[in-house]
Structure formats: C-alpha cells, structure tokens
Scaffold this motif. Structure first.
Motif, short mmCIF file in Angstrom:
data_model
loop_
_atom_site.label_atom_id
_atom_site.label_comp_id
_atom_site.label_asym_id
_atom_site.label_seq_id
_atom_site.Cartn_x
_atom_site.Cartn_y
_atom_site.Cartn_z
N UNK A 94 0.83 -1.21 0.00
CA UNK A 94 0.00 0.00 0.00
C UNK A 94 0.86 1.26 0.00
N UNK A 95 1.99 1.23 0.72
CA UNK A 95 2.86 2.40 0.76
C UNK A 95 3.42 2.70 -0.62
N UNK A 96 3.86 1.68 -1.34
CA UNK A 96 4.34 1.89 -2.69
C UNK A 96 3.25 2.49 -3.58
N UNK A 97 2.05 1.93 -3.48
CA UNK A 97 0.93 2.46 -4.26
C UNK A 97 0.58 3.88 -3.84
N UNK A 145 13.10 1.94 -2.12
CA UNK A 145 12.36 0.84 -1.51
C UNK A 145 12.53 -0.45 -2.29
N UNK A 146 12.54 -0.36 -3.62
CA UNK A 146 12.71 -1.56 -4.43
C UNK A 146 14.11 -2.14 -4.25
N UNK A 147 15.12 -1.29 -4.21
CA UNK A 147 16.48 -1.77 -4.02
C UNK A 147 16.63 -2.45 -2.66
N UNK A 148 15.97 -1.90 -1.64
CA UNK A 148 16.11 -2.42 -0.28
C UNK A 148 15.40 -3.75 -0.08
N UNK A 149 14.41 -4.05 -0.92
CA UNK A 149 13.62 -5.28 -0.76
C UNK A 149 14.34 -6.43 -1.47
N UNK A 150 15.16 -7.16 -0.73
CA UNK A 150 15.95 -8.25 -1.30
C UNK A 150 15.12 -9.50 -1.56
N UNK A 151 13.90 -9.56 -1.03
CA UNK A 151 13.09 -10.76 -1.17
C UNK A 151 12.21 -10.77 -2.40
N UNK A 152 12.15 -9.66 -3.11
CA UNK A 152 11.26 -9.62 -4.27
C UNK A 152 11.98 -10.12 -5.52
N UNK A 153 11.20 -10.51 -6.51
CA UNK A 153 11.73 -10.85 -7.82
C UNK A 153 11.87 -9.57 -8.63
N UNK A 154 13.04 -9.37 -9.21
CA UNK A 154 13.24 -8.15 -10.00
C UNK A 154 12.22 -8.10 -11.13
#
Length: 215
Positions: A94-97, A145-154
C-alpha cells in the motif's frame, strides 16, 4: 460493469490493469478529458467530482476514485490476489501504491497542470519542470524501496507476482514519460515497467490500445 474512463488518464490506466488482472469484463465508456467531457453536466450527475474513472456495477451502484475502486475489486474478487496476506507486507505494498496515488498523481494531474499554466503563467517547459520535480521525489523513494527489498523478484514491486503497487507504478511511469521525466536513474522501476508491461493484462490496458486513443 461499466468503466467511465479516459485512455491517457493514469488513474483510468491503473484501474483497467486491475480489472484485467482479475479477468473481469466491463463496458468501456470514454470520457474525453481533452474535450472537457468530464466537466459536462451529464457526467457531473454520474461522478460529482467530475473525475475519472467511475466504475458502475451491475447493480447500478457507482464507485469513485481509483484507489477505492481497486480496493473494492480486491475485496470482492479476491482471485488472483493482488495484495499479500501478511499485514506488514500489505502495508508495504500500500505504501508503494500510495506514493503514486497520494504524493505523485495529485500534484501532477490535469487540473493542477492547468492551474500552474494559467494562474502562474507557466509555459510548457515550466509545467514540465513542475511535473519533473515531483516525479523525481516520488520515484527516488520508490527506487530506494525496491532496491532495499531483497526478497522480491526483480521486475515486480513486491514478491514474484503483480500487486496493486505494480498497477499504480506502471500507470504513473507512462504519465511521467509523456512529460519527458528522465527515467534513467531508476533501473529497478524500469525493470518493473518492462516485466509487467509484457504481461497481457498490463499490455491490454495500455492507453494506446483503448478505443478512444485516436480521434
């Protein structure tokens, strides 16, 4: 359902993405912002804010504001899910959105651009500078935020499947590029654009594919 919307409106675009991701059929009703159809009395009776999109349900109930419409669609049509189950992860998505929906789009939408142009006597370059300033502020935060999230799929904002954050981000990048915001400092954001933009629900929602894109 009926979707009152405009092909180049980023709020309409994100709503179309979610409708497509949910596999929902709807009647496309164009409201031409470029012809000021949203300011007409007939449309004012449909949407009191005279904005797009408006989603009219089969029952005749009308829903306003893309964020509220998207939340409704997620609640009523939960498959496929566009939000994670964990409350903290949901808040993250939600924060990203919301960076897009609350911080970027409201200061860059049509009526604000027109106000900056008309009341502050800005030419096209001045309006573009205004838009670019706020876009950079929001995109800098999202990229971090995207760089910091190591658990997501690029290529996705969160996890390994589309979420509402991807719909919000994709639609606003389209708007930003229309006004020549330089996206080269944001490789993670552009990876999301490339990955999600290749998926059929996103591709079919693209403004260039809509019936009111020409004419």
């Amino acid at each position: 359902m009926k979707l009152y919307n405009f092909h180049a409106s980023s709020t309409s675009y994100r709503t179309r993405i979610v409708l497509n991701l949910k596999g929902l059929d709807y009647e496309y009703i164009p409201i031409r912002l470029d012809k000021q159809e949203h300011l007409s009395e007939p449309y004012g009776r449909i949407n009191p804010m005279r904005g797009v999109p408006t989603l009219e349900l089969d029952s005749g109930v009308r829903l306003y504001q893309s964020g509220a419409i998207i939340e409704y669609l997620e609640e009523v049509f939960p498959t496929p899910p566009l939000m994670p189950k964990d409350p903290a992860e949901r808040a993250h998505v939600r924060a990203l959105a919301d960076i897009v929906g609350s911080d970027l789009h409201p200061v860059n939408n049509l009526r604000i651009r027109n106000f900056v142009r008309d009341s502050y006597k800005q030419d096209a370059d001045g309006v573009a500078a205004w838009i670019g300033h706020w876009n950079r502020a929001g995109f800098n935060a999202i990229e971090t935020m995207l760089v910091a999230d190591k658990g997501r799929t690029r290529g996705f904002c969160f996890g390994s499947e589309p979420t509402i954050a991807d719909a919000f981000l994709i639609s606003h990048v389209f708007s930003a590029q229309r006004f020549k915001t330089d996206m080269t400092p944001y490789p993670e954001i552009m990876a999301v654009v490339e990955t999600c933009g290749a998926l059929k629900p996103f591709a079919d929602a693209h403004p260039s594919k809509q019936p009111d894109a020409k004419g």
